[in-house]
Design an enzyme around this catalytic site. Structure first.
Site, PDB file in Angstrom:
ATOM      1  N   GLU A   1       0.828  -1.214   0.000  1.00 48.00           N
ATOM      2  CA  GLU A   1       0.000   0.000   0.000  1.00 48.00           C
ATOM      3  C   GLU A   1       0.860   1.261   0.000  1.00 48.00           C
ATOM      4  O   GLU A   1       0.574   2.230   0.703  1.00 48.00           O
ATOM      5  CB  GLU A   1      -0.966   0.007   1.186  1.00 48.00           C
ATOM      6  CG  GLU A   1      -2.059  -1.044   1.038  1.00 48.00           C
ATOM      7  CD  GLU A   1      -3.087  -1.014   2.148  1.00 48.00           C
ATOM      8  OE1 GLU A   1      -3.114  -0.044   2.920  1.00 48.00           O
ATOM      9  OE2 GLU A   1      -3.859  -1.973   2.236  1.00 48.00           O
TER      10      GLU A   1
HETATM   11  C1  LIG Z   1       3.551  -8.796  -0.388  1.00 44.40           C
HETATM   12  C2  LIG Z   1       3.130  -7.693  -1.280  1.00 44.40           C
HETATM   13  C3  LIG Z   1       1.798  -7.552  -1.619  1.00 44.40           C
HETATM   14  C4  LIG Z   1       1.400  -6.561  -2.502  1.00 44.40           C
HETATM   15  N1  LIG Z   1       0.094  -6.494  -2.932  1.00 44.40           N
HETATM   16  C5  LIG Z   1      -0.223  -5.661  -3.949  1.00 44.40           C
HETATM   17  C6  LIG Z   1      -1.517  -5.709  -4.558  1.00 44.40           C
HETATM   18  O1  LIG Z   1      -2.386  -6.473  -4.152  1.00 44.40           O
HETATM   19  N2  LIG Z   1      -1.761  -4.893  -5.607  1.00 44.40           N
HETATM   20  C7  LIG Z   1      -0.822  -4.026  -6.084  1.00 44.40           C
HETATM   21  O2  LIG Z   1      -1.097  -3.336  -7.053  1.00 44.40           O
HETATM   22  N3  LIG Z   1       0.410  -3.942  -5.526  1.00 44.40           N
HETATM   23  C8  LIG Z   1       0.729  -4.734  -4.477  1.00 44.40           C
HETATM   24  N4  LIG Z   1       1.994  -4.678  -3.919  1.00 44.40           N
HETATM   25  C9  LIG Z   1       2.942  -3.702  -4.420  1.00 44.40           C
HETATM   26  C10 LIG Z   1       3.355  -2.624  -3.414  1.00 44.40           C
HETATM   27  O3  LIG Z   1       2.371  -1.650  -3.308  1.00 44.40           O
HETATM   28  C11 LIG Z   1       4.701  -2.095  -3.898  1.00 44.40           C
HETATM   29  O4  LIG Z   1       5.644  -3.081  -3.568  1.00 44.40           O
HETATM   30  C12 LIG Z   1       5.101  -0.796  -3.304  1.00 44.40           C
HETATM   31  O5  LIG Z   1       4.289   0.220  -3.818  1.00 44.40           O
HETATM   32  C13 LIG Z   1       6.563  -0.435  -3.552  1.00 44.40           C
HETATM   33  O6  LIG Z   1       6.964  -0.706  -4.849  1.00 44.40           O
HETATM   34  P1  LIG Z   1       8.335  -1.523  -5.103  1.00 44.40           P
HETATM   35  O7  LIG Z   1       8.309  -2.696  -4.207  1.00 44.40           O
HETATM   36  O8  LIG Z   1       8.465  -1.759  -6.543  1.00 44.40           O
HETATM   37  O9  LIG Z   1       9.464  -0.575  -4.562  1.00 44.40           O
HETATM   38  P2  LIG Z   1      10.238   0.573  -5.379  1.00 44.40           P
HETATM   39  O10 LIG Z   1       9.253   1.493  -5.980  1.00 44.40           O
HETATM   40  O11 LIG Z   1      11.243  -0.055  -6.268  1.00 44.40           O
HETATM   41  O12 LIG Z   1      10.945   1.350  -4.208  1.00 44.40           O
HETATM   42  C14 LIG Z   1      12.182   0.918  -3.629  1.00 44.40           C
HETATM   43  C15 LIG Z   1      12.485   1.833  -2.453  1.00 44.40           C
HETATM   44  O13 LIG Z   1      12.636   3.166  -2.917  1.00 44.40           O
HETATM   45  C16 LIG Z   1      11.815   4.030  -2.168  1.00 44.40           C
HETATM   46  N5  LIG Z   1      11.410   5.130  -3.046  1.00 44.40           N
HETATM   47  C17 LIG Z   1      10.802   5.071  -4.251  1.00 44.40           C
HETATM   48  N6  LIG Z   1      10.583   6.315  -4.718  1.00 44.40           N
HETATM   49  C18 LIG Z   1      11.040   7.166  -3.781  1.00 44.40           C
HETATM   50  C19 LIG Z   1      11.101   8.580  -3.654  1.00 44.40           C
HETATM   51  N7  LIG Z   1      10.623   9.401  -4.591  1.00 44.40           N
HETATM   52  N8  LIG Z   1      11.651   9.097  -2.552  1.00 44.40           N
HETATM   53  C20 LIG Z   1      12.148   8.305  -1.581  1.00 44.40           C
HETATM   54  N9  LIG Z   1      12.117   6.977  -1.631  1.00 44.40           N
HETATM   55  C21 LIG Z   1      11.583   6.412  -2.727  1.00 44.40           C
HETATM   56  C22 LIG Z   1      10.639   3.169  -1.708  1.00 44.40           C
HETATM   57  O14 LIG Z   1      10.038   3.697  -0.532  1.00 44.40           O
HETATM   58  C23 LIG Z   1      11.342   1.858  -1.420  1.00 44.40           C
HETATM   59  O15 LIG Z   1      11.888   1.912  -0.143  1.00 44.40           O
HETATM   60  C24 LIG Z   1       2.370  -5.655  -3.012  1.00 44.40           C
HETATM   61  C25 LIG Z   1       3.708  -5.771  -2.638  1.00 44.40           C
HETATM   62  C26 LIG Z   1       4.100  -6.778  -1.783  1.00 44.40           C
HETATM   63  C27 LIG Z   1       5.545  -6.908  -1.439  1.00 44.40           C
END
Ligand SMILES: Cc1cc2nc3c(=O)[nH]c(=O)nc-3n(C[C@H](O)[C@H](O)[C@H](O)COP(=O)(O)OP(=O)(O)OC[C@H]3O[C@@H](n4cnc5c(N)ncnc54)[C@H](O)[C@@H]3O)c2cc1C
Length: 769
Positions: free
Chosen positions: A453
């Protein structure tokens, strides 16, 4: 006044307005256009979605405490209480997380069926559409209760009731969509998943490349106008088993079939997963918590335009819809799971600290352990208070955009803190995995809460203050919108109107913040709330400091705030601490000011004020304009340096968990007691017996005798000796950990080896061969 005099005065006023606009406001307007952040379309939609509430009061510098105290205490209806006592209790009795996570990899079929039959997936759906229509508080209590038993089951219930298409349909669906889908979602005929995240678009979800192209195609034997979809999503909870996807994609209309725009924008639609081209079924293994989660792809999948959530008019409004729907989910799902985790950590750590002895003393008597138990107790109390207040706000029908961000990030951070404390207190007992370990699955689940989320770093560093301060400010958003007006004249006139109100607001804030800082909040107007009254005064003081610092941040950083994430995060922390603390004092008030709970309130206050002082100091230490920082320091930071709760208070809070009491029961809340041989039940029995036999234990220690010797000497009765023996046996059972034969271990590992002999596939990674 005569007509001509009035006319002269009006003209004079009009002249003055024009003079002020042209001579004074115009240069400021020009400067502001360069300095203030310009809004992208997605930022604007995010800012316009949802509402402010108590967050706005805290950011105003002059919170109206009576408004907070007037918020109704959240209560359960009879039907909601019956559901918790009945189906929830039964469901928890059917769950065995060890089996689910290590052996079966899924909830048993009878659990799925029970959840459907009892409408666990329809908590938020109105009764008229076949759901249970629970309040936000009841919904939260259900998730909290299940999460204390099994994360897999709790997450399975969370998704359909939060971000799943249910919430989107409720808020934006057409009547026909609601009529068809909601009853089917409520009784589990349809299992939903919500698919936004893709490989390239995680936190920056709006950068997705998943697409839909408007075209003609065949649907149920007829040619209709529809969308040809292509997507590749990952991390999607329930995707492997879902029957309908709430899919977010970018909609294009190259042939102008539904309008003039070629790029329509982010759109949400319902995609039944039985359609040709949809692929679901493969699974991820998220932190070894085996809820259904996996990738999904679609190749040239055709759906009619009617499947756009909200119908054709909502094409291109997907981002706004997602932001609105997030507000409820973020405010309930993860905070409820976190509250369960923290309560369980607090309960078990207190009990374990009482039953576990080292150096001839219960470890809970040692200061090192008390230093962890005290914060754990206060953390559980504060987090649950914030959950309750947020539910009360949601139940007033508000879409709490910023508060839900505060709750999402800080409840999951607090859960991490609490589980780390609990793991340290339990030591080896918590590290060794097995069916009797009640902490490890929750500890493994912490990163899930922190990631899903919207990952916490983004939420904390960009959203809470970045959006919160703009939304809550009485004039800032209006000024920004005025600056974006295309017509110069109109832009200047609108800006002028809001800018001068802003100046007057800032002047009042400056006087208030300085006065409260220099008098230590002594004269702040707050209601009489007994022992908590000084806490309200201090909160007003720090709210005023936050408001004044916000003005300085706007003035000196402007649009640069987006890049100054560390400053934004600390400002957000000040707001978040104030939110958690105001929820804590409100709960104490709602509970009738129980004297015995007050140490928890006091601890929360001392902790919050210390954190706020540190955050403010760090903002000022890193503020780009050194003159402004120096002035703010003089105005806002006289007095003592940051100091947290003192040792005596830490011990008082630690005692709350160490000793059974009503305060302890209130703090732990509703919690499933465990099935027959569960670790948590065994621990509970040992705790009860240790407390019940305390006098016997003390007597034996003083005499330096074994129970048998004391019986023979006539200083202990046979019954007392037997009780003591049962206590010792219960403690032995509670401190035991699991071990496995080589064969059993090989059996456990074989599951993984057979499933993925080559380490599993990786989505989007081309085969090297
Ligand atoms: C178990 C699980 C269940 C999930 N369920 C769903 C679901 O049902 N539906 C759905 O659509 N998605 C789902 N997600 C996706 C989830 O919402 C994303 O994992 C999340 O939004 C972060 O994206 P990412 O993991 O690709 O991290 P990334 O976007 O690659 O981020 C990596 C790191 O960089 C940081 N970061 C990124 N941009 C910035 C910025 N501008 N400034 C500072 N820090 C930054 C982030 O906070 C994070 O710490 C799920 C994820 C998991 C792991």
């Amino acid at each position: 006044m005569t007509g001509s005099r009035r006319g002269e005065t009006a003209m004079a006023a009009g002249d003055w307005d024009r003079f002020r606009q042209d001579v004074v406001t115009r240069p400021i307007h020009g400067w502001a256009r360069g300095a203030l952040p310009s809004l992208s379309a997605t930022e604007r939609e995010a800012l316009e979605a949802g509402q402010t509430w108590w967050d706005a009061d805290l950011l105003s510098g002059d919170p109206d405490w009576n408004k907070l105290l007037a918020v109704a205490k959240p209560r359960l209806s009879d039907a909601e209480r019956d559901f918790l006592d009945g189906p929830c209790e039964t469901l928890c009795g059917m769950l065995d997380d060890w089996r689910i996570n290590r052996l079966d990899g899924d909830l048993p079929p009878e659990v799925w069926q029970y959840m459907k039959d009892e409408k666990f997936f329809g908590l938020i759906i109105p009764k008229s559409r076949g759901g249970l229509e629970f309040s936000a508080f009841a919904h939260s209590e259900v998730v909290r209760y299940i999460a204390g038993r099994s994360l897999v089951a709790a997450i399975t219930v969370m998704v359909p009731n939060s971000l799943g298409p249910g919430e989107l349909l409720l808020q934006f669906g057409t009547e026909a969509q609601k009529d068809y889908w909601l009853p089917r979602l409520a009784d589990g005929r349809e299992i939903p998943a919500f698919a936004l995240t893709s490989e390239e678009a995680g936190s920056d979800a709006a950068s997705m490349v998943d697409s839909g192209v408007v075209c003609k195609g065949e649907w149920e034997g007829e040619e209709v106008l529809g969308i040809r979809l292509n997507w590749s999503k990952r991390y999607i909870t329930l995707a492997p088993v879902c029957t309908v996807l709430g899919l977010a994609f970018k909609l294009y209309d190259p042939d102008g079939l539904i309008g003039e725009e070629e790029e329509i924008g982010i759109t949400c639609a319902l995609v039944p997963t039985h359609l040709d081209g949809v692929e679901t079924g493969r699974r991820h293994i998220p932190s070894q918590i085996m809820f259904q989660n996996g990738p999904t792809t679609g190749r040239d999948v055709f759906i009619p335009l009617d499947n756009i959530i909200g119908g054709r008019e909502c094409a291109g409004h997907g981002w706004m819809m997602l932001m609105s729907a997030l507000a409820a989910g973020r405010g309930i799902s993860l905070p409820s799971m976190s509250s369960a985790g923290v309560a369980l950590a607090a309960h078990t750590s207190g009990a374990y600290a009482r039953i576990r002895q080292q150096f001839g003393t219960p470890i809970g008597k040692m200061e090192g352990i008390q230093a962890r138990l005290g914060p754990l107790a206060a953390n559980a109390y504060a987090l649950d208070s914030a959950r309750r207040l947020t539910c009360a706000g949601l139940d007033e029908g508000r879409a709490l955009a910023v508060i839900s961000g505060i709750m999402k990030a800080h409840s999951t951070y607090r859960m991490r803190e609490a589980l780390d404390d609990a793991m340290d207190i339990h030591s080896g007992k918590a590290v060794i995995d097995g069916p009797s370990n009640y902490l490890l699955p929750l500890h493994r689940g912490v990163p899930l809460g922190i990631t899903v989320e919207g990952a916490n770093i983004v939420t904390r560093n960009l959203i809470i203050f970045g959006q919160g301060a703009i939304r809550a400010h009485p004039h800032m958003l209006d000024e920004m919108l005025a600056l974006e007006e295309r017509s110069d004249r109109l832009s200047l006139a609108r800006f002028d109107e809001h800018f001068w109100k802003h100046v007057s607001h800032t002047t009042r804030t400056l006087i208030r913040a300085t006065e409260h800082a220099w008098t230590d909040g002594r004269y702040a107007q707050v209601p009489d709330c007994g022992r908590a009254t000084p806490i309200y005064r201090q909160m007003t003081r720090w709210s005023a400091a936050l408001a004044l610092t916000s003005e300085a941040v706007f003035l000196f950083l402007g649009g640069g705030l987006k890049r100054k994430e560390m400053i934004s995060a600390r400002m957000g922390d000040m707001l978040s601490e104030l939110y958690f603390l105001s929820a804590t004092v409100k709960r104490w008030e709602d509970d009738g000011r129980p004297e015995a709970d007050f140490p928890l309130v006091q601890f929360s206050a001392e902790r919050a004020f210390a954190q706020i002082r540190v955050a403010l100091d760090e903002v000022l230490a890193n503020f780009p304009n050194r003159w402004a920082a120096a002035v703010l320091r003089v105005l806002l930071r006289p007095g003592r340096p940051a100091r947290g709760p003192d040792d005596a208070l830490v011990k008082e809070c630690s005692d709350v968990l160490y000793t059974p009491s009503q305060t302890r029961d209130r703090l732990v809340g509703r919690m499933f007691g465990g099935c027959e041989r569960d670790g948590i039940r065994v621990l509970g029995e040992a705790f009860e017996r240790v407390v019940a036999t305390e006098r016997t234990t003390a007597k034996l220690r003083a005499l330096g005798m074994t129970p048998d010797e004391a019986v023979r000497a006539g200083v202990l009765s046979r019954d007392e000796s037997d009780d003591h023996g049962r206590m010792m046996a219960a403690v032995q059972r509670a401190i035991a950990v699991d071990d496995f034969s080589q064969e059993e271990l090989a059996g456990l590992l074989a599951g993984y080896r057979n499933a993925a002999p080559d380490g599993g596939a990786r989505q989007g990674v081309p085969d090297e061969s």
